[in-house]
Enzyme design. Structure first.
Site, mmCIF file in Angstrom:
data_model
loop_
_atom_site.group_PDB
_atom_site.id
_atom_site.type_symbol
_atom_site.label_atom_id
_atom_site.label_comp_id
_atom_site.label_asym_id
_atom_site.label_seq_id
_atom_site.Cartn_x
_atom_site.Cartn_y
_atom_site.Cartn_z
ATOM 1 N N LYS A 128 -0.303 8.547 28.434
ATOM 2 C CA LYS A 128 1.131 8.610 28.109
ATOM 3 C C LYS A 128 1.738 7.210 27.934
ATOM 4 O O LYS A 128 1.083 6.215 28.244
ATOM 5 C CB LYS A 128 1.868 9.394 29.205
ATOM 6 C CG LYS A 128 1.329 10.805 29.460
ATOM 7 C CD LYS A 128 1.597 11.760 28.300
ATOM 8 C CE LYS A 128 0.772 13.025 28.369
ATOM 9 N NZ LYS A 128 1.202 14.032 29.300
HETATM 10 C C1 LIG Z 1 1.089 15.350 29.929
HETATM 11 C C2 LIG Z 1 2.065 16.433 29.754
HETATM 12 C C3 LIG Z 1 2.483 17.257 30.820
HETATM 13 C C4 LIG Z 1 1.850 17.202 32.178
HETATM 14 O O1 LIG Z 1 1.809 15.954 32.762
HETATM 15 P P1 LIG Z 1 0.717 15.625 33.889
HETATM 16 O O2 LIG Z 1 1.153 14.290 34.389
HETATM 17 O O3 LIG Z 1 -0.618 15.611 33.229
HETATM 18 O O4 LIG Z 1 0.811 16.685 34.927
HETATM 19 C C5 LIG Z 1 3.462 18.189 30.578
HETATM 20 N N1 LIG Z 1 4.001 18.350 29.350
HETATM 21 C C6 LIG Z 1 3.620 17.600 28.308
HETATM 22 C C7 LIG Z 1 4.263 17.820 26.977
HETATM 23 C C8 LIG Z 1 2.625 16.644 28.469
HETATM 24 O O5 LIG Z 1 2.213 15.918 27.416
#
Ligand SMILES: *Cc1c(COP(=O)(O)O)cnc(C)c1O
Length: 398
Positions: free
Chosen positions: A195
């Protein structure tokens, strides 16, 4: 024409280029080391420091740090008062966690559909899904592009619903000049290494509503009336558990890393926008694939760069083109299998193909190209070369 690596030819790259990768600096490492040498590894001073810095960047009044993006969604819906029997409208074009958050609280996820050109939740499909049980809408800033929040806010206000933004892709983006994190009643972020900001695992929830924030802070710590540090400072052992909560705390080690990373978000966003521009230009010269559309008045954060294949102009399907690109050592990916098509959803909620036709059609056509700030110009050119080679190979013969 050079034979495809899939057919035994020489791959464009000798090593795999991943679709995403974190960036780390000496400053990040020093920040983490400093916490390791301190007394507070969790519930310490770095948590509030990271929350305040994050709130400032997103122009939100409150930020609540949590252990991951999934926890952020769970905490957000709890904060908003979602409970068993409620309905929550979600987009199918997302990671399952978005819809799962409603299920965690005993609520029912109800799938609206997305727009064919942006793959963002289509406000026109939301209103048709509203019932007397609907309490919230979760929009996803898919690929890093902010949704049409003006339209979504109007629907939420008209029907007295809480608007949640799953902004896990979109830190650094803006809409009409306002940063992601301040565009909905509650916004959620993930700090997974793929991310826009990474702490290993990690997440954040932002809101302007102090009551929501108070509920969210309690929920991330077992709905206890005090935390470890407060008890230590007061020299007291007493606390009460007021509701069923969880351990969704983010450690000081992670918060120090997040604080250090946060400073570089603007530079990284700009770099990803540059990469996107280069991909846009390259795609203009290729038949068989096109980028997603970008809305007016937004700064796209480009967590993902998604292309849609024009299957009518190609002699192979998405799966074969995907395999061909992977064989060239380009770490392409697919985001996402529409959530309502997963076996768990079909079995539990009776969802099936046909429910969200736009998302289902798009799913057959999408491929995510590598996209992260640390990519160099050679990496970008490898992606373009591989895409050109593969699309040319499968160009439909008329
Ligand atoms: C990555 C992601 C999540 C979940 O995040 P985590 O930190 O992996 O639990 C939820 N929604 C979206 C759109 C994501 O890209």
């Amino acid at each position: 024409m050079e034979p495809l690596a899939l057919h035994g030819g020489r791959p464009v790259r000798s090593t795999l280029l991943p679709y995403a990768h974190q960036s780390v600096s000496e400053e990040d490492i020093a920040a983490v080391n400093a916490v390791l040498r301190s007394d507070w590894w969790t519930t310490g001073p770095k948590v509030a420091e990271f929350e305040q810095a994050f709130a400032a960047v997103t122009q939100a009044k409150e930020a609540v740090a949590v252990s991951n993006g999934t926890a952020a969604l769970h905490v957000a819906l709890y904060g908003a008062g979602i409970r068993a029997g409620d309905e929550v409208i979600v987009t199918p074009m997302t990671f399952a966690a978005t819809a799962n958050a409603a299920v965690f609280l005993g609520a029912k996820p109800v799938f609206a559909d997305c727009d064919a050109e942006t793959l963002l939740l289509d406000p026109r499909t939301v209103e048709a899904r509203i019932t007397s049980k609907t309490k919230a809408i979760i929009a996803v800033d898919y690929a890093g592009q902010p949704c049409d929040y003006a339209a979504l806010r109007a629907i939420a206000q008209k029907h007295n619903l809480i608007l949640v933004s799953d902004a896990c892709h979109a830190l650094g983006g803006t809409s009409e000049g306002k940063p992601v994190g301040s565009l909905a009643d509650i916004s959620t972020f993930s700090f997974h290494p793929v991310k826009p900001l990474a702490t290993g695992e990690g997440g954040m929830v932002t809101t302007n509503d102090a009551r929501f924030a108070e509920r969210m802070r309690r929920f991330r710590n077992h709905c206890m009336t005090t935390d470890h540090r407060e008890r230590q400072e007061k020299g007291s052992w007493f606390y009460e558990v007021t509701d069923l909560g969880y351990n969704y705390r983010l450690t000081d080690i992670q918060c120090a890393l997040g604080l250090s990373q946060l400073k570089r978000v603007p530079v990284w966003t700009k770099r990803r926008q540059e990469i996107a521009k280069q991909y846009d230009v390259a795609l203009q010269t290729m038949a068989g694939a096109k980028p997603l559309q970008v809305r007016k008045n937004v700064e796209h954060a480009y967590h993902l760069y998604v292309i849609q294949l024009e299957l009518e102009r190609l002699s192979a399907d998405r799966n074969e083109i995907f395999r061909a690109l992977r064989s060239e050592n380009i770490g392409v990916n697919v985001h996402y299998v529409p959530v309502h098509l997963h076996p768990y959803y079909r079995q539990t909620f009776g969802t099936k193909p046909g429910l969200c036709p736009v998302a289902e059609r798009a799913y057959e056509r999408i491929i995510s190209l590598p996209m992260f700030a640390a990519m160099n110009n050679g990496d970008i050119s490898d992606v373009e070369q591989a895409l050109k080679k593969v699309l040319a190979h499968y160009a439909a013969k008329k």
